[in-house]
Design a protein around this motif. Structure first.
Motif, short mmCIF file in Angstrom:
data_model
loop_
_atom_site.label_atom_id
_atom_site.label_comp_id
_atom_site.label_asym_id
_atom_site.label_seq_id
_atom_site.Cartn_x
_atom_site.Cartn_y
_atom_site.Cartn_z
N ARG A 1 -4.69 -7.66 -0.27
CA ARG A 1 -3.73 -8.46 0.17
C ARG A 1 -2.92 -9.40 -0.62
O ARG A 1 -1.96 -10.01 -0.35
CB ARG A 1 -4.51 -9.41 1.39
CG ARG A 1 -4.80 -8.51 2.82
CD ARG A 1 -5.12 -9.54 3.69
NE ARG A 1 -5.79 -8.67 4.87
CZ ARG A 1 -5.93 -9.22 6.01
NH1 ARG A 1 -5.49 -10.38 6.23
NH2 ARG A 1 -6.47 -8.72 7.11
N MET A 2 -3.23 -9.48 -1.91
CA MET A 2 -2.45 -10.49 -2.66
C MET A 2 -1.26 -9.87 -2.95
O MET A 2 -0.18 -10.82 -2.83
CB MET A 2 -3.17 -10.43 -4.00
CG MET A 2 -4.47 -11.59 -3.91
SD MET A 2 -5.67 -11.63 -5.27
CE MET A 2 -4.67 -12.94 -6.21
N PRO A 3 -0.54 -8.73 -3.16
CA PRO A 3 -1.61 -7.51 -3.66
C PRO A 3 -1.14 -7.04 -5.11
O PRO A 3 -0.07 -7.43 -5.37
CB PRO A 3 -1.02 -6.47 -2.70
CG PRO A 3 0.50 -6.66 -2.31
CD PRO A 3 0.68 -8.15 -2.63
N LEU A 4 -2.04 -6.74 -5.65
CA LEU A 4 -1.86 -6.27 -7.17
C LEU A 4 -1.66 -4.96 -7.21
O LEU A 4 -2.14 -4.12 -6.29
CB LEU A 4 -3.07 -6.63 -8.28
CG LEU A 4 -2.90 -8.06 -8.77
CD1 LEU A 4 -2.94 -9.24 -7.74
CD2 LEU A 4 -4.16 -8.24 -9.88
N ILE A 5 -1.19 -4.30 -8.39
CA ILE A 5 -0.83 -3.00 -8.44
C ILE A 5 -2.15 -2.19 -8.34
O ILE A 5 -3.13 -2.65 -9.31
CB ILE A 5 -0.08 -2.54 -9.83
CG1 ILE A 5 1.05 -3.54 -9.83
CG2 ILE A 5 0.14 -1.19 -9.89
CD1 ILE A 5 2.32 -3.35 -8.84
N PRO A 6 -2.33 -0.97 -7.82
CA PRO A 6 -1.56 -0.13 -7.27
C PRO A 6 -1.76 -0.44 -5.69
O PRO A 6 -1.20 0.58 -4.95
CB PRO A 6 -2.24 1.15 -7.60
CG PRO A 6 -3.75 0.93 -7.81
CD PRO A 6 -3.60 -0.58 -8.15
N PHE A 7 -2.05 -1.61 -5.22
CA PHE A 7 -2.36 -1.61 -3.64
C PHE A 7 -0.97 -2.32 -2.86
O PHE A 7 -1.09 -2.79 -1.92
CB PHE A 7 -3.35 -2.43 -3.47
CG PHE A 7 -4.67 -2.09 -3.95
CD1 PHE A 7 -5.30 -1.01 -3.78
CD2 PHE A 7 -5.37 -2.81 -5.19
CE1 PHE A 7 -6.73 -0.38 -3.97
CE2 PHE A 7 -6.46 -2.40 -5.77
CZ PHE A 7 -7.18 -0.99 -5.19
N HIS A 8 0.05 -2.13 -3.59
CA HIS A 8 1.38 -3.10 -3.66
C HIS A 8 2.36 -2.26 -2.55
O HIS A 8 3.03 -2.98 -2.15
CB HIS A 8 2.26 -3.20 -4.96
CG HIS A 8 2.70 -2.34 -5.44
ND1 HIS A 8 1.88 -1.25 -6.07
CD2 HIS A 8 3.96 -1.79 -5.49
CE1 HIS A 8 2.56 -0.34 -6.44
NE2 HIS A 8 3.92 -0.54 -6.37
N SER A 9 2.06 -0.99 -2.51
CA SER A 9 3.11 -0.32 -1.50
C SER A 9 3.23 -0.79 -0.24
O SER A 9 4.45 -0.68 0.56
CB SER A 9 2.59 1.14 -1.39
OG SER A 9 1.57 1.64 -0.88
N TRP A 10 2.08 -1.29 0.63
CA TRP A 10 2.47 -1.73 1.87
C TRP A 10 3.34 -3.05 1.97
O TRP A 10 4.01 -3.33 2.75
CB TRP A 10 0.77 -2.21 2.33
CG TRP A 10 0.21 -3.37 1.79
CD1 TRP A 10 -0.65 -3.20 0.88
CD2 TRP A 10 0.50 -4.62 2.15
NE1 TRP A 10 -1.08 -4.54 0.59
CE2 TRP A 10 -0.50 -5.24 1.20
CE3 TRP A 10 1.28 -5.18 3.20
CZ2 TRP A 10 -0.38 -6.78 1.61
CZ3 TRP A 10 1.11 -6.75 3.35
CH2 TRP A 10 0.44 -7.36 2.40
N PHE A 11 2.97 -3.72 0.79
CA PHE A 11 3.65 -5.19 0.68
C PHE A 11 5.27 -4.87 0.49
O PHE A 11 6.00 -5.40 1.01
CB PHE A 11 3.18 -5.67 -0.58
CG PHE A 11 3.76 -7.08 -0.95
CD1 PHE A 11 3.52 -8.28 -0.14
CD2 PHE A 11 4.54 -7.33 -2.18
CE1 PHE A 11 3.92 -9.63 -0.40
CE2 PHE A 11 4.97 -8.75 -2.38
CZ PHE A 11 4.79 -9.68 -1.28
N ILE A 12 5.62 -3.82 -0.21
CA ILE A 12 7.00 -3.48 -0.43
C ILE A 12 7.55 -2.97 0.63
O ILE A 12 8.87 -3.56 1.03
CB ILE A 12 7.19 -2.70 -1.87
CG1 ILE A 12 6.63 -3.05 -3.08
CG2 ILE A 12 8.53 -2.19 -1.93
CD1 ILE A 12 7.16 -4.39 -3.58
N ASP A 13 6.88 -2.04 1.32
CA ASP A 13 7.36 -1.50 2.53
C ASP A 13 7.70 -2.53 3.45
O ASP A 13 8.52 -2.62 4.41
CB ASP A 13 6.70 -0.33 2.99
CG ASP A 13 6.63 0.77 2.07
OD1 ASP A 13 7.75 0.96 1.22
OD2 ASP A 13 5.99 1.80 2.35
#
Length: 547
Positions: A267-279
């Motif tokens: 949820r922060m999100p750091l790479i590589p969990f960032h795709s939901w944040f960008i979209d």
């Protein structure tokens, strides 16, 4: 009498439901009145004018009800903050806490246990302040189903305030999960106007999948910790004060810590969990982006400070070098991605990820000076990123696009907007006088003594992100000088008093904290000291075992 703490948590969502019901009732009444007038008035223009006036009255009326509710909440939180500072400065107590603890689900040991201390009162006040700015900004956006729209914003606010005050871990998880639901609807129903419903749905469903899947891992850790405590004490409990003292093996502690860490890092999100944040940002309106960046990411950083470090100090110390390297990688990756962005919202989102990566690195270096710098920096990032998202919304309204390549030089054409744009960009970079500068300075002073080489590498990464942001934002001020040359439509519309006021409030807030951060340092110190105490105690135990 209703406890004030419960009022602080539930008043926004209750107010949101009231807004929704009022909008339904008034909408029906308006439709009936317009139908009756259509039988008496033959002028279609007059009917359209009457209908438009009634719709405007409905929209602004519901909005100001929501704003009034958050203002009441903000006054309550500021009173608590004042009481905290007064108690600490007068020497009445070393710590300040306000608690509400009542039985909720007795046979599972789940209690409605919420608490305000120095850290949570700062975070709650920041949440309410950002929500208030979001509501004021939303007055310029024309949305359908306005009652449900404000219900979702106030629901999100209630959920964040709840998780920031929750002491029972099951209650914390409940509020943690609740945040995703209104954000999902904000993206799906009131996302970007130039996008189709399928794209908005894809962005929202990715947000839901990432956040819910990671939260399930945290739930497993919470239940496992409660089961370990049950096996030792024969008592079901999810209470923070009980579980923090539960003796567990090093392996179990590490595995349980990973469950919490994954939920927060996604949820922060750091790479590589960032795709939901960008979209989610791409498909969101400006107000939704302000809620996602201002509320959701702060809650994740708070979770690491409040739960991961104190409950799992030994595992956190062992895991710290890996997290620091991971945060460095995330910072460099997001910084280089900033160079390639043409969508202004994606640009701001990647800059935000870079700043949060910097913050994560500092959290796991760990000492009191750094932790207090983290608190100030978290506030500074929230205010400056919110300011940039507001600027992006105002620029989009004038350029009719979010593509930076089509932006024209605004300097000398629209009063104040270029100046505010430059201020928030420089605030992100940490210029002296802003809260960002103080936060960075405290963290760097605290970390350099321990890890000079890593801090130098970290600073180079932050420099890359700063250079990238300046290069990509430069056309806004000094791009093409003619709309005809760019072959695009542009509206040189002056800033409204509301737009100016919102950006001015954010700018003044950054300057006030930058010039006088002491009231935040004094408020947060007792809780920060506790976190450091747990980490120091675990180091002493490790040293004794090693000896």
């Amino acid at each position: 009498m209703i406890p004030v703490l419960s009022l602080l948590i539930f008043l926004p969502i209750i107010g949101g439901i009231v807004c929704w019901l009022i909008s339904i009732l008034l909408a029906k009444k308006f439709n009936f009145a317009i139908t009756a007038e259509q039988q008496l008035i033959t002028s279609s223009g007059k009917i359209a004018f009457i209908e438009k006036c009634k719709q405007q009255w409905l929209r602004y009326g519901i909005a100001w009800i929501a704003i009034a509710i958050i203002l009441i909440e903000l006054i309550i939180s500021l009173y608590y903050w004042y009481d905290c500072l007064h108690s600490l400065s007068s020497g009445v107590a070393d710590t300040w806490e306000k608690q509400l603890d009542v039985t909720w689900i007795p046979f599972l040991g789940i209690r409605f246990h919420v608490m305000l201390d120095g850290l949570s009162v700062i975070m709650v006040t920041l949440t309410l302040f950002l929500t208030l700015l979001t509501l004021l900004y939303s007055l310029k956006e024309k949305h359908t189903n306005i009652g449900l729209y404000y219900l979702c914003i106030l629901w999100c606010c209630s959920s964040v305030v709840g998780l920031l005050t929750a002491v029972d871990l099951f209650l914390f998880f409940l509020f943690w999960e609740m945040v995703s639901i209104p954000l999902y609807f904000l993206v799906v129903l009131w996302g970007r106007r130039d996008s189709n419903a399928q794209l908005r749905f894809n962005g929202a469903i990715k947000l839901l999948i990432f956040t819910q899947a990671s939260s399930l891992v945290m739930l497993l850790s919470i239940i496992s910790l409660a089961l370990i405590n049950l096996s030792l004490t024969k008592v079901w409990s999810f209470d923070y004060d009980t579980l923090i003292n539960t003796p567990i093996s090093s392996r179990a502690e590490f595995l349980l810590m990973i469950g919490f860490f994954l939920a927060f890092i996604v949820r922060m999100p750091l790479i590589p969990f960032h795709s939901w944040f960008i979209d989610a940002h791409i498909e969101s309106s400006t107000t939704s982006s302000m809620m996602i960046s201002g509320l959701l990411m702060n809650a994740a950083v708070y979770g690491i400070l409040r739960f991961v470090l104190p409950i799992f100090p030994n595992a956190s110390l062992i895991f710290a070098p890996f997290v620091m390297l991971y945060a460095l990688g995330s910072l460099y990756y997001s910084a280089f991605l900033v160079f390639n962005q043409s969508d202004i919202k994606k640009l701001i989102a990647y800059v935000h990820i870079a700043l949060i990566s910097f913050l994560t690195f500092m959290i796991y270096v760990g000492n009191i000076l750094i932790y207090q710098g983290v608190i100030i920096q978290m506030i500074a990032i929230s205010l400056s990123i919110t300011g940039l998202f507001m600027v992006s919304g105002m620029l989009t309204d004038r350029y009719l696009t979010r593509n930076i390549k089509q932006f024209i030089g605004l300097r000398g054409r629209i009063n104040y907007l270029p100046a505010f744009t430059l201020f928030f960009v420089l605030a992100i970079l940490g210029i002296p006088g802003t809260a960002n500068f103080i936060g960075n300075l405290m963290q760097l002073f605290g970390a350099y003594k321990l890890y000079p080489s890593l801090v130098l590498i970290l600073l180079i990464g932050l420099l890359f992100a700063s250079i990238a942001l300046l290069i990509r934002m430069q056309p806004i001020l000094y791009g093409l000088t003619s709309a005809h040359e760019a072959n695009i439509s542009v509206i040189y519309k002056a800033m409204s008093p509301r737009e100016f006021g919102l950006l001015f409030i954010l700018a003044i807030s950054l300057l006030v904290i930058g010039l006088y951060p002491q009231f935040i340092l004094d408020t947060s110190y007792p809780m920060i000291y506790k976190i450091q105490h747990y980490l120091d105690a675990s180091q002493i135990v490790d040293n004794k075992e090693g000896a």
